[in-house]
Design an enzyme around this catalytic site. Structure first.
Site, PDB file in Angstrom:
ATOM      1  N   GLU A  67       0.869  -1.169   0.000  1.00 43.30           N
ATOM      2  CA  GLU A  67       0.000   0.000   0.000  1.00 43.30           C
ATOM      3  C   GLU A  67       0.906   1.220   0.000  1.00 43.30           C
ATOM      4  OE1 GLU A  67      -3.120  -0.076  -0.446  1.00 43.30           O
ATOM      5  OE2 GLU A  67      -3.451  -2.226  -0.124  1.00 43.30           O
ATOM      6  N   CYS A 110      -2.885   8.230   4.158  1.00 44.97           N
ATOM      7  CA  CYS A 110      -2.960   7.874   2.739  1.00 44.97           C
ATOM      8  C   CYS A 110      -4.354   8.084   2.181  1.00 44.97           C
ATOM      9  CB  CYS A 110      -2.522   6.427   2.531  1.00 44.97           C
ATOM     10  SG  CYS A 110      -3.525   5.226   3.422  1.00 44.97           S
TER      11      CYS A 110
END
Length: 482
Positions: free
Chosen positions: A248, A282
């Site tokens: 990720e 994020c």
């Protein structure tokens, strides 16, 4: 003298080849602690122990493993105030967020505790007479977990919990910026009924310990959360050993505000999504794509809401946004402010270093106006309390701007139109889509991940985690004649 916090190497707490200081970004005079840096020999030693420990753990009964994960999760939730305070002290997010992160980390463990009892396989008849087929999942082996500093406990938990649930050994290298939270979680795990050496903590620099870890042929899988360049480097190293990877990485999330939107709701979502966690997440709403019909009214409310935010010490009551995590992060953030101005964007508010009663890395949340989607501030992940407004003339243009990015983690739309919401949900090219909700904030029992440069490999969280943390075995059985 401050005690040096140690690494967990092959089941033993050990000092390293050196140590680093960890200071409170809200108050640089506050030394959180000294933390050992593992040596390459220690990493090799702990890797040598994991294979036998993993085999022993995999042989544990389901209820025995379930009890371990439940105990970890329950302790995290019970100690949320204490450990949340420690987290906020070293990372800088407001105490309410730190406390919430610890509690959520506990929920990851209790969720996967239940999953220990739900590991069901499949069976089928073969195309050959008299042959039956059994399909089941088995542990992948030893998993390297490399976690970030922005959610030092939660992100680690959503990787560690499924890794243990599905019978794997874990070697964890946390971010060096937030080592105290890593030691606290490791202490909880190490106290449980697990084989010696099953779980290891190896704090150290990415360029040395991290690199040696991902290059090791003794690692069967690597789960990483961090930047795109580092992720690509890990993938390049992993392929040499055909090591399984799950990554990720970056994002440039957009929240589209339509002409029929509830503007008060839209502003609330934008402010929370852009500046929660000091913008260091994020899933942050770093691009606000706003229909021209409501642009001016939205901007007026957005700037007022941003300016009203209370920036202060993470542990002080009333703080809505804490400091950024480090001196380097602050310098990078201020550089993006200068970049935005040089590109022609208007800084409507914020974007400045702030002085507070204690010396820390404080910065006011900033809003850029009159931006285009081609500006670097709208192409690159800033990881800062900065957001940009992009004016569009229609829904179709808004969707086009949302999708015009190398990333693809989260996106959202604020609208009263069911038709637009449905179309957006189907056509936004992101792994997560929200409707009348912030782009930040996800549940733990469903898949999480993105597209493009945001993610690579199987999804995280929920039942989807089994795809990464297990390997499939297909068995053919011929019982013979009766």
């Amino acid at each position: 003298m401050t005690e040096i916090q140690k690494n967990l190497i092959a089941g033993e707490w050990q000092a390293g080849e050196g140590e680093i200081e960890n200071r409170n970004p809200s108050d640089l005079s506050d030394l959180v602690g000294l933390f050992a840096q593992a040596s390459s020999d220690q990493l090799d030693a702990t890797l040598a122990q994991t294979r036998s420990a993993q085999q022993e753990w995999a042989a544990y009964g389901m209820e025995r493993k379930q009890a371990v994960l439940m105990a970890i999760g329950t302790e995290l939730m019970t100690r949320a105030e204490e450990l949340g305070t420690l987290l906020s002290r070293e990372e800088g997010k407001p105490l309410a967020e730190g406390r919430g992160e610890i509690y959520r980390a506990g929920q990851f463990f209790t969720y996967y505790a239940a999953e220990c009892l739900r590991q069901l396989g499949e069976n089928a008849d073969s195309v050959r007479a008299g042959v039956e087929i059994d399909v089941r999942r088995e542990p992948v082996g030893t998993v390297a977990i490399i976690s970030p500093w922005n959610f030092p406990t939660a992100t680690a938990a959503w990787k560690i919990a499924p890794a243990l649930c599905y019978g794997n050994a874990v070697v964890w290298k946390p971010a060096n910026v937030t080592p105290a939270s890593a030691v606290a979680l490791t202490e909880i795990i190490a106290r449980q009924d697990i084989p010696r050496g099953l779980f290891s903590l190896v704090m150290g620099a990415g360029r040395s310990i991290g690199q040696r870890l991902v290059e090791s042929p003794q690692i069967d899988a690597i789960s990483f959360t961090g930047s795109v360049p580092v992720g690509k480097g890990i993938a390049a190293a992993a392929i040499q050993n055909l090591t399984k990877v799950q990554m990720e990485m970056g994002s440039k999330n957009a929240l589209a505000v339509m002409d029929d939107a509830d503007l008060d709701l839209a502003v609330t979502l934008a402010v929370g999504g852009a500046f929660g966690g000091t913008g260091q997440k994020c899933t942050a709403s770093s691009r606000l794509v706003v229909h021209e019909a409501v642009h001016d009214a939205f901007v007026e409310k957005l700037v007022a809401g941003t300016q009203a935010m209370t920036v202060g010490h993470a542990l002080e009551s009333g703080t809505q946004m804490g400091p950024v995590v480090s001196k380097q992060q602050l310098a990078d953030n201020l550089a993006y402010v200068d970049l935005g101005r040089s590109e022609g964007a208007e800084l409507a508010c914020g974007g400045q270093r702030l002085e507070r009663a204690t010396e820390g890395f404080y910065m006011s949340p900033g809003v850029f106006l009159n931006t285009t989607n081609q500006m670097r501030i709208n192409r690159e992940e800033m990881f800062a309390p900065l957001t940009s407004v992009i004016k569009v003339a229609s829904y179709d243009e808004a969707l086009s701007v949302v999708n015009d990015t190398n990333f693809g983690l989260t996106s959202g739309i604020v609208t009263r139109s069911l038709a637009r919401a449905t179309h957006f949900r189907r056509n936004a090219r992101t792994g997560v889509v929200t409707v009348n909700l912030p782009t930040a904030g996800t549940d733990y029992h469903v898949p999480f991940g993105g597209r493009g440069d945001s993610s690579y490999g199987p999804r995280e969280q929920g039942k989807a985690a089994a795809e990464f943390y297990t390997t499939v075995k297909t068995a053919y059985i011929s019982a013979g004649p009766v």
